[in-house]
Scaffold this motif. Structure first.
Motif: not given
Length: 157
Positions: A128-129, A120-122, A26-27, A31-32
């Protein structure tokens, strides 16, 4: 402006790519998805004032560097990407405009080269960082604080 449906994009482009690459979770998925949303708004196939291409807005020099200095030494991953994307061999960066799977895979490769683990995925702020630090870079135009909402949209999609 109009663009691609975010939920469909995430489910039909990003998810199959990260799963086929063996680099899912999920991360990575969030992210993508968030990266494409930040970089192109899921609208632009080429940067308006600059060289970046595709929904992930990868510059040709970055694309070429991924092949020359990482995928060259990861032949199994390179083969997996080419097979997934229906490509006979490493294409030039222009393929990131017309092959969404390839553009997504190359964005994942860019992140695989980062020295730190995925957040973490959530955690939209951390995603964003991470994008700012490892994809856009300090010299890029992205604003990590401003883009948290876009990563939150990616998480929710």
């Amino acid at each position: 402006m109009t663009g691609l449906n975010l939920s469909q994009f995430k489910a039909r482009i990003v998810l199959p790519v990260v799963q086929a690459m063996g680099q899912g979770g999920d991360a990575a998925l969030n992210l993508l998805t968030g990266t494409a949303l930040v970089e192109s708004g899921l609208i632009y196939l080429a940067q308006l004032q600059g060289p970046a291409l595709g929904l992930w807005q990868m510059e040709p020099a970055t694309h070429d560097d991924c092949w020359a200095n990482w995928l060259r030494y990861q032949p199994d991953m390179a083969r997996r990407i080419l097979m997934l994307c229906g490509l006979p061999g490493p294409p030039d960066a222009e393929a990131t405009v017309w092959n969404l799977r390839y553009a997504c895979a190359m964005a994942r490769v860019k992140y695989l080269r980062a020295p730190t683990s995925l957040p973490a995925a959530n955690d939209a702020a951390a995603l964003s960082a991470y994008h700012k630090q490892n994809y856009n870079t300090a010299l890029g135009a992205a604003n990590a604080a401003h883009n948290v909402g876009l990563f939150q949209q990616a998480i929710a999609a």
